[in-house]
Design a protein around this motif. Structure first.
Motif, PDB file in Angstrom:
ATOM      1  N   PRO A   1       0.801  -1.230   0.000  1.00 36.00           N
ATOM      2  CA  PRO A   1       0.000   0.000   0.000  1.00 36.00           C
ATOM      3  C   PRO A   1       0.833   1.278   0.000  1.00 36.00           C
ATOM      4  CG  PRO A   1       0.000  -0.995   2.166  1.00 36.00           C
ATOM      5  CD  PRO A   1       0.699  -1.958   1.259  1.00 36.00           C
ATOM      6  N   ASP A   2       2.120   1.173   0.330  1.00 33.13           N
ATOM      7  CA  ASP A   2       2.979   2.352   0.399  1.00 33.13           C
ATOM      8  C   ASP A   2       3.703   2.644  -0.911  1.00 33.13           C
ATOM      9  OD1 ASP A   2       2.293   2.624   3.088  1.00 33.13           O
ATOM     10  OD2 ASP A   2       3.895   1.257   3.708  1.00 33.13           O
ATOM     11  N   HIS A   3       3.523   1.785  -1.919  1.00 33.71           N
ATOM     12  CA  HIS A   3       4.222   1.967  -3.193  1.00 33.71           C
ATOM     13  C   HIS A   3       3.422   2.896  -4.096  1.00 33.71           C
ATOM     14  CE1 HIS A   3       6.520   1.004  -6.795  1.00 33.71           C
ATOM     15  NE2 HIS A   3       7.429   0.471  -5.976  1.00 33.71           N
ATOM     16  N   SER A   4       4.125   3.759  -4.821  1.00 35.98           N
ATOM     17  CA  SER A   4       3.463   4.760  -5.666  1.00 35.98           C
ATOM     18  C   SER A   4       2.698   4.122  -6.832  1.00 35.98           C
ATOM     19  CB  SER A   4       4.485   5.764  -6.194  1.00 35.98           C
ATOM     20  OG  SER A   4       5.487   5.099  -6.943  1.00 35.98           O
ATOM     21  N   ILE A   5       3.191   3.014  -7.374  1.00 38.08           N
ATOM     22  CA  ILE A   5       2.499   2.338  -8.483  1.00 38.08           C
ATOM     23  C   ILE A   5       1.143   1.809  -8.024  1.00 38.08           C
ATOM     24  CG2 ILE A   5       2.565   0.325 -10.007  1.00 38.08           C
ATOM     25  CD1 ILE A   5       5.588   0.709 -10.189  1.00 38.08           C
ATOM     26  N   VAL A   6       1.113   1.193  -6.855  1.00 38.87           N
ATOM     27  CA  VAL A   6      -0.134   0.634  -6.329  1.00 38.87           C
ATOM     28  C   VAL A   6      -1.119   1.749  -6.002  1.00 38.87           C
ATOM     29  CG1 VAL A   6      -1.130  -0.749  -4.470  1.00 38.87           C
ATOM     30  CG2 VAL A   6       1.049  -1.418  -5.468  1.00 38.87           C
ATOM     31  N   ASP A   7      -0.625   2.853  -5.462  1.00 43.05           N
ATOM     32  CA  ASP A   7      -1.512   3.972  -5.161  1.00 43.05           C
ATOM     33  C   ASP A   7      -2.085   4.580  -6.435  1.00 43.05           C
ATOM     34  OD1 ASP A   7      -2.758   5.618  -3.203  1.00 43.05           O
ATOM     35  OD2 ASP A   7      -1.399   7.240  -3.777  1.00 43.05           O
ATOM     36  N   ALA A   8      -1.275   4.678  -7.484  1.00 42.30           N
ATOM     37  CA  ALA A   8      -1.765   5.190  -8.767  1.00 42.30           C
ATOM     38  C   ALA A   8      -2.800   4.234  -9.367  1.00 42.30           C
ATOM     39  CB  ALA A   8      -0.598   5.382  -9.730  1.00 42.30           C
ATOM     40  N   LEU A   9      -2.575   2.939  -9.227  1.00 39.10           N
ATOM     41  CA  LEU A   9      -3.566   1.957  -9.708  1.00 39.10           C
ATOM     42  C   LEU A   9      -4.879   2.092  -8.953  1.00 39.10           C
ATOM     43  CD1 LEU A   9      -1.764  -1.442 -10.326  1.00 39.10           C
ATOM     44  CD2 LEU A   9      -3.207  -0.191 -11.891  1.00 39.10           C
ATOM     45  N   ARG A  10      -4.796   2.319  -7.645  1.00 42.05           N
ATOM     46  CA  ARG A  10      -6.009   2.497  -6.840  1.00 42.05           C
ATOM     47  C   ARG A  10      -6.790   3.700  -7.337  1.00 42.05           C
ATOM     48  NH1 ARG A  10      -7.530   5.860  -3.115  1.00 42.05           N
ATOM     49  NH2 ARG A  10      -5.462   6.763  -2.903  1.00 42.05           N
ATOM     50  N   GLN A  11      -6.101   4.796  -7.596  1.00 43.81           N
ATOM     51  CA  GLN A  11      -6.770   6.004  -8.072  1.00 43.81           C
ATOM     52  C   GLN A  11      -7.397   5.792  -9.443  1.00 43.81           C
ATOM     53  OE1 GLN A  11      -3.720   8.971  -7.836  1.00 43.81           O
ATOM     54  NE2 GLN A  11      -3.722   8.995  -5.597  1.00 43.81           N
ATOM     55  N   LYS A  12      -6.695   5.095 -10.339  1.00 41.55           N
ATOM     56  CA  LYS A  12      -7.246   4.800 -11.673  1.00 41.55           C
ATOM     57  C   LYS A  12      -8.461   3.880 -11.566  1.00 41.55           C
ATOM     58  CE  LYS A  12      -3.594   5.203 -15.057  1.00 41.55           C
ATOM     59  NZ  LYS A  12      -4.240   5.572 -16.269  1.00 41.55           N
ATOM     60  N   THR A  13      -8.398   2.904 -10.666  1.00 42.90           N
ATOM     61  CA  THR A  13      -9.502   1.961 -10.497  1.00 42.90           C
ATOM     62  C   THR A  13     -10.740   2.673  -9.967  1.00 42.90           C
ATOM     63  OG1 THR A  13      -7.925   0.197 -10.042  1.00 42.90           O
ATOM     64  CG2 THR A  13     -10.199  -0.212  -9.420  1.00 42.90           C
ATOM     65  N   GLU A  14     -10.549   3.568  -9.011  1.00 41.96           N
ATOM     66  CA  GLU A  14     -11.689   4.299  -8.459  1.00 41.96           C
ATOM     67  C   GLU A  14     -12.276   5.277  -9.474  1.00 41.96           C
ATOM     68  OE1 GLU A  14     -10.244   6.016  -4.852  1.00 41.96           O
ATOM     69  OE2 GLU A  14     -10.343   4.119  -3.776  1.00 41.96           O
ATOM     70  N   ALA A  15     -11.438   5.802 -10.371  1.00 41.48           N
ATOM     71  CA  ALA A  15     -11.927   6.744 -11.390  1.00 41.48           C
ATOM     72  C   ALA A  15     -12.738   6.028 -12.462  1.00 41.48           C
ATOM     73  CB  ALA A  15     -10.747   7.487 -12.016  1.00 41.48           C
ATOM     74  N   ASP A  16     -12.220   4.897 -12.969  1.00 47.09           N
ATOM     75  CA  ASP A  16     -12.907   4.163 -14.027  1.00 47.09           C
ATOM     76  C   ASP A  16     -12.579   2.680 -13.897  1.00 47.09           C
ATOM     77  OD1 ASP A  16     -14.339   3.462 -16.249  1.00 47.09           O
ATOM     78  OD2 ASP A  16     -12.825   4.147 -17.682  1.00 47.09           O
ATOM     79  N   LYS A  17     -13.538   1.889 -13.441  1.00 46.80           N
ATOM     80  CA  LYS A  17     -13.296   0.471 -13.175  1.00 46.80           C
ATOM     81  C   LYS A  17     -13.210  -0.383 -14.436  1.00 46.80           C
ATOM     82  CE  LYS A  17     -15.275   0.594  -8.622  1.00 46.80           C
ATOM     83  NZ  LYS A  17     -16.152   0.042  -7.647  1.00 46.80           N
ATOM     84  N   ASN A  18     -13.727   0.086 -15.551  1.00 43.01           N
ATOM     85  CA  ASN A  18     -13.744  -0.718 -16.772  1.00 43.01           C
ATOM     86  C   ASN A  18     -12.639  -0.349 -17.761  1.00 43.01           C
ATOM     87  OD1 ASN A  18     -16.004  -2.146 -15.909  1.00 43.01           O
ATOM     88  ND2 ASN A  18     -17.378  -0.533 -16.637  1.00 43.01           N
ATOM     89  N   GLU A  19     -11.694   0.415 -17.323  1.00 41.07           N
ATOM     90  CA  GLU A  19     -10.634   0.867 -18.224  1.00 41.07           C
ATOM     91  C   GLU A  19      -9.680  -0.286 -18.549  1.00 41.07           C
ATOM     92  OE1 GLU A  19      -7.054   4.110 -18.172  1.00 41.07           O
ATOM     93  OE2 GLU A  19      -8.850   4.544 -17.033  1.00 41.07           O
ATOM     94  N   ASN A  20      -9.385  -0.467 -19.835  1.00 39.49           N
ATOM     95  CA  ASN A  20      -8.487  -1.540 -20.268  1.00 39.49           C
ATOM     96  C   ASN A  20      -7.049  -1.292 -19.842  1.00 39.49           C
ATOM     97  OD1 ASN A  20     -10.440  -3.139 -21.413  1.00 39.49           O
ATOM     98  ND2 ASN A  20     -10.248  -2.180 -23.429  1.00 39.49           N
TER      99      ASN A  20
END
Length: 145
Positions: free
Chosen positions: A111-130
């Motif tokens: 949870p402290d890694h920047s890649i995982v945090d960016a993925l979380r933000q992208k997932t919350e913004a649009d869950k169906n994004e390829n």
């Protein structure tokens, strides 16, 4: 030459760090942060589990990963990755046995890694994004290496 060994020194059990269930000592502040991270990354874990379907048994927030974005762990009583590799190399292997004895993979995210945090933000913004799906698959394949 003789060595004096303190009482109870050999009473400890060895635990494989590649399997689930590794418990590291932590104080109250770390426990509180870990619980907050579980809630914060719950939607990402569900989305990643949905992407992987049957390739990964579960996706959880890790407390053992420090530098990398994620890692693959095996089930508590399943085969380790090395044992699975040995069994696949056997000449007279049984494919039926391999199916249910193969290690169940658990993906642990940092949870402290920047890649995982960016993925979380992208997932919350649009869950169906390829793009999210592609990034999650790439992340998992990198963890397998």
């Amino acid at each position: 030459m003789y060595f004096v060994v303190p009482k109870g020194y050999f009473d400890t059990t060895l635990i494989s760090v590649t399997k689930e269930g590794l418990e590291l000592p932590e104080d109250e502040e770390e426990k509180k942060k870990r619980e907050e991270d579980k809630v914060k990354f719950e939607s990402l874990c569900k989305a990643m589990k949905k992407i992987f379907e049957n390739k990964v048994e579960k996706v959880v927030v890790s407390d053992r990963v420090v530098e990398s974005p994620c890692c693959i762990a095996t089930a508590q009583y399943g085969w380790s990755a090395n044992m699975e590799h040995i069994m696949k190399a056997q000449a007279l292997r049984d494919t039926f046995t391999m199916g249910y004895m193969a290690a169940k993979k658990h993906l642990e995210i940092n949870p402290d890694h920047s890649i995982v945090d960016a993925l979380r933000q992208k997932t919350e913004a649009d869950k169906n994004e390829n793009a999210v799906k592609d990034l999650v698959i790439l992340l998992c394949k990198t963890a397998v290496i």
